[in-house]
Motif scaffolding. Structure first.
Motif, PDB file in Angstrom:
ATOM      1  N   HIS A 188      19.624  36.617  51.151  1.00 48.11           N
ATOM      2  CA  HIS A 188      18.596  37.002  52.131  1.00 48.11           C
ATOM      3  C   HIS A 188      19.213  37.648  53.381  1.00 48.11           C
ATOM      4  O   HIS A 188      18.528  37.812  54.388  1.00 48.11           O
ATOM      5  CB  HIS A 188      17.780  35.776  52.546  1.00 48.11           C
ATOM      6  CG  HIS A 188      16.867  35.264  51.473  1.00 48.11           C
ATOM      7  ND1 HIS A 188      15.580  35.741  51.300  1.00 48.11           N
ATOM      8  CD2 HIS A 188      17.073  34.340  50.495  1.00 48.11           C
ATOM      9  CE1 HIS A 188      15.013  35.118  50.269  1.00 48.11           C
ATOM     10  NE2 HIS A 188      15.898  34.258  49.771  1.00 48.11           N
ATOM     11  N   SER A 189      20.486  38.028  53.298  1.00 51.20           N
ATOM     12  CA  SER A 189      21.179  38.570  54.472  1.00 51.20           C
ATOM     13  C   SER A 189      21.109  40.087  54.560  1.00 51.20           C
ATOM     14  O   SER A 189      21.642  40.676  55.495  1.00 51.20           O
ATOM     15  CB  SER A 189      22.660  38.144  54.437  1.00 51.20           C
ATOM     16  OG  SER A 189      23.330  38.790  53.356  1.00 51.20           O
ATOM     17  N   GLY A 190      20.468  40.702  53.590  1.00 56.62           N
ATOM     18  CA  GLY A 190      20.402  42.166  53.573  1.00 56.62           C
ATOM     19  C   GLY A 190      21.184  42.799  52.447  1.00 56.62           C
ATOM     20  O   GLY A 190      21.076  44.004  52.206  1.00 56.62           O
ATOM     21  N   VAL A 191      22.002  42.006  51.731  1.00 60.28           N
ATOM     22  CA  VAL A 191      22.713  42.555  50.581  1.00 60.28           C
ATOM     23  C   VAL A 191      21.722  42.822  49.453  1.00 60.28           C
ATOM     24  O   VAL A 191      20.636  42.247  49.404  1.00 60.28           O
ATOM     25  CB  VAL A 191      23.842  41.624  50.088  1.00 60.28           C
ATOM     26  CG1 VAL A 191      24.862  41.386  51.171  1.00 60.28           C
ATOM     27  CG2 VAL A 191      23.277  40.310  49.565  1.00 60.28           C
ATOM     28  N   ASN A 192      22.125  43.676  48.530  1.00 56.71           N
ATOM     29  CA  ASN A 192      21.229  44.063  47.441  1.00 56.71           C
ATOM     30  C   ASN A 192      21.506  43.307  46.154  1.00 56.71           C
ATOM     31  O   ASN A 192      20.771  43.473  45.167  1.00 56.71           O
ATOM     32  CB  ASN A 192      21.347  45.561  47.196  1.00 56.71           C
ATOM     33  CG  ASN A 192      21.043  46.365  48.453  1.00 56.71           C
ATOM     34  OD1 ASN A 192      21.952  46.686  49.221  1.00 56.71           O
ATOM     35  ND2 ASN A 192      19.782  46.668  48.689  1.00 56.71           N
ATOM     36  N   GLY A 193      22.546  42.506  46.148  1.00 56.00           N
ATOM     37  CA  GLY A 193      22.830  41.715  44.966  1.00 56.00           C
ATOM     38  C   GLY A 193      24.054  40.854  45.146  1.00 56.00           C
ATOM     39  O   GLY A 193      24.947  41.163  45.947  1.00 56.00           O
ATOM     40  N   LEU A 194      24.106  39.755  44.386  1.00 51.48           N
ATOM     41  CA  LEU A 194      25.265  38.873  44.345  1.00 51.48           C
ATOM     42  C   LEU A 194      25.763  38.820  42.911  1.00 51.48           C
ATOM     43  O   LEU A 194      24.973  38.666  41.973  1.00 51.48           O
ATOM     44  CB  LEU A 194      24.902  37.465  44.816  1.00 51.48           C
ATOM     45  CG  LEU A 194      24.368  37.325  46.241  1.00 51.48           C
ATOM     46  CD1 LEU A 194      24.007  35.865  46.515  1.00 51.48           C
ATOM     47  CD2 LEU A 194      25.378  37.820  47.260  1.00 51.48           C
ATOM     48  N   ILE A 195      27.076  38.957  42.727  1.00 52.84           N
ATOM     49  CA  ILE A 195      27.679  38.886  41.405  1.00 52.84           C
ATOM     50  C   ILE A 195      28.338  37.522  41.283  1.00 52.84           C
ATOM     51  O   ILE A 195      29.239  37.174  42.049  1.00 52.84           O
ATOM     52  CB  ILE A 195      28.709  40.028  41.202  1.00 52.84           C
ATOM     53  CG1 ILE A 195      28.031  41.384  41.316  1.00 52.84           C
ATOM     54  CG2 ILE A 195      29.354  39.899  39.825  1.00 52.84           C
ATOM     55  CD1 ILE A 195      28.033  41.993  42.697  1.00 52.84           C
ATOM     56  N   LEU A 196      27.896  36.732  40.302  1.00 52.70           N
ATOM     57  CA  LEU A 196      28.352  35.355  40.124  1.00 52.70           C
ATOM     58  C   LEU A 196      29.014  35.197  38.753  1.00 52.70           C
ATOM     59  O   LEU A 196      28.346  35.343  37.748  1.00 52.70           O
ATOM     60  CB  LEU A 196      27.177  34.390  40.225  1.00 52.70           C
ATOM     61  CG  LEU A 196      26.235  34.527  41.443  1.00 52.70           C
ATOM     62  CD1 LEU A 196      25.116  33.483  41.368  1.00 52.70           C
ATOM     63  CD2 LEU A 196      26.971  34.427  42.744  1.00 52.70           C
ATOM     64  N   PHE A 197      30.277  34.920  38.665  1.00 54.64           N
ATOM     65  CA  PHE A 197      31.223  34.676  39.736  1.00 54.64           C
ATOM     66  C   PHE A 197      32.461  35.518  39.498  1.00 54.64           C
ATOM     67  O   PHE A 197      32.682  36.030  38.403  1.00 54.64           O
ATOM     68  CB  PHE A 197      31.626  33.199  39.777  1.00 54.64           C
ATOM     69  CG  PHE A 197      30.538  32.287  40.248  1.00 54.64           C
ATOM     70  CD1 PHE A 197      30.152  32.268  41.570  1.00 54.64           C
ATOM     71  CD2 PHE A 197      29.904  31.454  39.352  1.00 54.64           C
ATOM     72  CE1 PHE A 197      29.154  31.411  42.006  1.00 54.64           C
ATOM     73  CE2 PHE A 197      28.906  30.599  39.778  1.00 54.64           C
ATOM     74  CZ  PHE A 197      28.518  30.580  41.106  1.00 54.64           C
ATOM     75  N   ASN A 198      33.283  35.571  40.534  1.00 56.53           N
ATOM     76  CA  ASN A 198      34.553  36.274  40.416  1.00 56.53           C
ATOM     77  C   ASN A 198      35.513  35.488  39.531  1.00 56.53           C
ATOM     78  O   ASN A 198      35.403  34.277  39.389  1.00 56.53           O
ATOM     79  CB  ASN A 198      35.169  36.443  41.810  1.00 56.53           C
ATOM     80  CG  ASN A 198      36.118  37.613  41.877  1.00 56.53           C
ATOM     81  OD1 ASN A 198      36.535  38.145  40.862  1.00 56.53           O
ATOM     82  ND2 ASN A 198      36.467  38.021  43.083  1.00 56.53           N
ATOM     83  N   ARG A 199      36.459  36.218  38.952  1.00 61.38           N
ATOM     84  CA  ARG A 199      37.511  35.578  38.147  1.00 61.38           C
ATOM     85  C   ARG A 199      38.857  35.921  38.770  1.00 61.38           C
ATOM     86  O   ARG A 199      39.115  37.068  39.118  1.00 61.38           O
ATOM     87  CB  ARG A 199      37.452  36.077  36.708  1.00 61.38           C
ATOM     88  CG  ARG A 199      38.564  35.529  35.835  1.00 61.38           C
ATOM     89  CD  ARG A 199      38.416  35.970  34.386  1.00 61.38           C
ATOM     90  NE  ARG A 199      39.603  35.619  33.623  1.00 61.38           N
ATOM     91  CZ  ARG A 199      39.892  34.400  33.193  1.00 61.38           C
ATOM     92  NH1 ARG A 199      39.055  33.416  33.451  1.00 61.38           N
ATOM     93  NH2 ARG A 199      40.995  34.150  32.517  1.00 61.38           N
ATOM     94  N   SER A 235      18.018  31.709  40.969  1.00 61.53           N
ATOM     95  CA  SER A 235      17.291  32.956  40.723  1.00 61.53           C
ATOM     96  C   SER A 235      15.873  32.983  41.281  1.00 61.53           C
ATOM     97  O   SER A 235      15.423  34.012  41.796  1.00 61.53           O
ATOM     98  CB  SER A 235      17.251  33.266  39.224  1.00 61.53           C
ATOM     99  OG  SER A 235      16.617  32.228  38.503  1.00 61.53           O
ATOM    100  N   SER A 236      15.165  31.876  41.217  1.00 61.32           N
ATOM    101  CA  SER A 236      13.756  31.906  41.636  1.00 61.32           C
ATOM    102  C   SER A 236      13.588  32.069  43.139  1.00 61.32           C
ATOM    103  O   SER A 236      12.540  32.530  43.606  1.00 61.32           O
ATOM    104  CB  SER A 236      13.043  30.630  41.176  1.00 61.32           C
ATOM    105  OG  SER A 236      13.575  29.487  41.834  1.00 61.32           O
ATOM    106  N   GLN A 237      14.611  31.702  43.924  1.00 60.92           N
ATOM    107  CA  GLN A 237      14.506  31.791  45.378  1.00 60.92           C
ATOM    108  C   GLN A 237      15.441  32.835  45.987  1.00 60.92           C
ATOM    109  O   GLN A 237      15.488  32.976  47.208  1.00 60.92           O
ATOM    110  CB  GLN A 237      14.813  30.426  45.999  1.00 60.92           C
ATOM    111  CG  GLN A 237      13.844  29.327  45.564  1.00 60.92           C
ATOM    112  CD  GLN A 237      14.132  28.015  46.264  1.00 60.92           C
ATOM    113  OE1 GLN A 237      14.053  27.906  47.497  1.00 60.92           O
ATOM    114  NE2 GLN A 237      14.483  27.011  45.498  1.00 60.92           N
ATOM    115  N   ALA A 238      16.165  33.556  45.143  1.00 60.53           N
ATOM    116  CA  ALA A 238      17.100  34.565  45.652  1.00 60.53           C
ATOM    117  C   ALA A 238      16.344  35.744  46.257  1.00 60.53           C
ATOM    118  O   ALA A 238      15.282  36.141  45.771  1.00 60.53           O
ATOM    119  CB  ALA A 238      18.011  35.045  44.539  1.00 60.53           C
ATOM    120  N   GLY A 239      16.932  36.316  47.289  1.00 62.62           N
ATOM    121  CA  GLY A 239      16.317  37.466  47.942  1.00 62.62           C
ATOM    122  C   GLY A 239      16.870  38.790  47.469  1.00 62.62           C
ATOM    123  O   GLY A 239      16.558  39.839  48.035  1.00 62.62           O
ATOM    124  N   SER A 240      17.716  38.765  46.434  1.00 63.55           N
ATOM    125  CA  SER A 240      18.314  39.991  45.908  1.00 63.55           C
ATOM    126  C   SER A 240      18.628  39.777  44.436  1.00 63.55           C
ATOM    127  O   SER A 240      18.495  38.666  43.910  1.00 63.55           O
ATOM    128  CB  SER A 240      19.597  40.345  46.673  1.00 63.55           C
ATOM    129  OG  SER A 240      20.579  39.330  46.486  1.00 63.55           O
TER     130      SER A 240
END
Length: 330
Positions: A188-199, A235-240
């Motif tokens: 919800h910070s203005g980013v357009n997506g989060l990639i989960l997770f890094n390796r 996922s249900s509460q994500a803003g991106s």
């Protein structure tokens, strides 16, 4: 083929498979092969802040030596070395955009926002469709508080978003004191997506030669479970958009991530192991599964098995093996 269209960082893409950042996309030849194989988007090999700093310092040391009288030229050489590396990356973006007709995503691996804000602007001017910020600093400092670490992420997001109009994604590690809270706030910070997770690279020991070595490089087919849990929860509460990464080796893992609420998946290790052809195979099997299940688009089943839709949501929060081992006696 059924409608496989979905999104990645808010960008419309033709199917859910995005090639994650790796050496697979470090050359135009490699990028063309991946696009031809059916990739919906490609994340270019990352530019690493630490590597550029190290190269700049090494070059400056060779050029200037340790003479204090040369320190006035330090800033010039520092800028020159870094600029050469970054210009090479910008050229790759431009050529990739001219060579393929799918979104090209730039990737920066950073631990601060210093020079990366201006560089991110150069990436946008070069034609990148979006930028993925791979932010991580191993939290080994015993005097560093969790809040200080989290602040780095939000500071970078704020600074970059102030300068860019293209979508911005954050590739996260799962190592936070309150991961659910961080995912929610960042989404919800203005980013357009989060990639989960890094390796990450891991440390291992060679016990015959008493040496520290690098652990396994590629993910395994069962490494997806942590991403699956957290995408299901968030996922249900994500803003991106939420994008699944690590352990996506076949269509089954991809379907599971979509059913958890992911909009798309990043694939790397499966391509290294089986070649770009695995992309087409996964898409063909996804289409067959959709036909078998009687669904015509990804939106029809996206999020179907997320925590918010579950009759037993507590199962996503359970981490102990109470039931599994309860019938096993020592």
């Amino acid at each position: 083929m059924r409608n496989l269209e979905t999104t990645y960082l808010g960008l419309p893409i033709k199917n859910p498979i995005v090639v994650g950042s790796s050496g697979l996309a470090s050359t135009i030849g490699g990028i063309k092969k991946l696009a031809k194989a059916g990739a919906a988007a490609i994340v270019l090999k990352s530019v690493f802040e630490e590597e550029i700093k190290a190269e700049a310092e090494q070059t400056i040391g060779q050029q200037l030596g340790m003479d204090e009288n040369n320190l006035e030229f330090y800033d010039y050489y520092d800028y020159q070395v870094k600029n050469e590396v970054l210009e090479s990356y910008v050229s790759l973006i431009r050529e990739a955009k001219e060579s393929v007709d799918i979104p090209i995503i730039a990737s920066i691996n950073c631990t601060s926002y210093s020079e990366w804000v201006s560089f991110a602007h150069k990436i946008e001017e070069a034609g990148a469709d979006a930028i993925e910020l791979n932010i991580f600093k191993l939290p080994f400092g015993i005097k560093e508080e969790a809040g200080e670490i989290e602040k780095v992420y939000f500071d970078i997001v704020r600074k970059v978003k102030e300068r860019l109009s293209i979508p911005v994604g954050i590739k996260l590690a799962p190592y936070f004191t309150n991961l659910g809270n961080v995912i929610h706030r960042l989404s919800h910070s203005g980013v357009n997506g989060l990639i989960l997770f890094n390796r990450f690279t891991s440390v291992d020991y060679d016990i015959e030669n008493d040496q520290v070595i690098t652990g396994k490089v590629y993910s395994n087919a069962d490494d997806y479970v942590n991403s699956l849990r957290w995408i299901s929860i968030a996922s249900s509460q994500a803003g991106s958009d939420l994008v699944a990464s690590t352990g996506i080796h076949d269509y089954r893992a991809m379907v599971k991530m979509l059913m958890a609420g992911a909009s798309s998946v990043e694939v790397v290790s499966a391509i290294y192991k089986e070649g770009p052809e695995v992309i087409g195979a996964m898409l063909k099997e996804l289409d067959a599964w959709m036909e078998r299940r009687g669904v015509n688009s990804i939106n029809e089943f996206k999020g179907r098995l997320s925590q918010s839709t579950s009759a037993n949501p507590e199962v996503f929060e359970r981490v102990q093996f109470m039931r599994y081992f309860s019938g096993h006696k020592q």
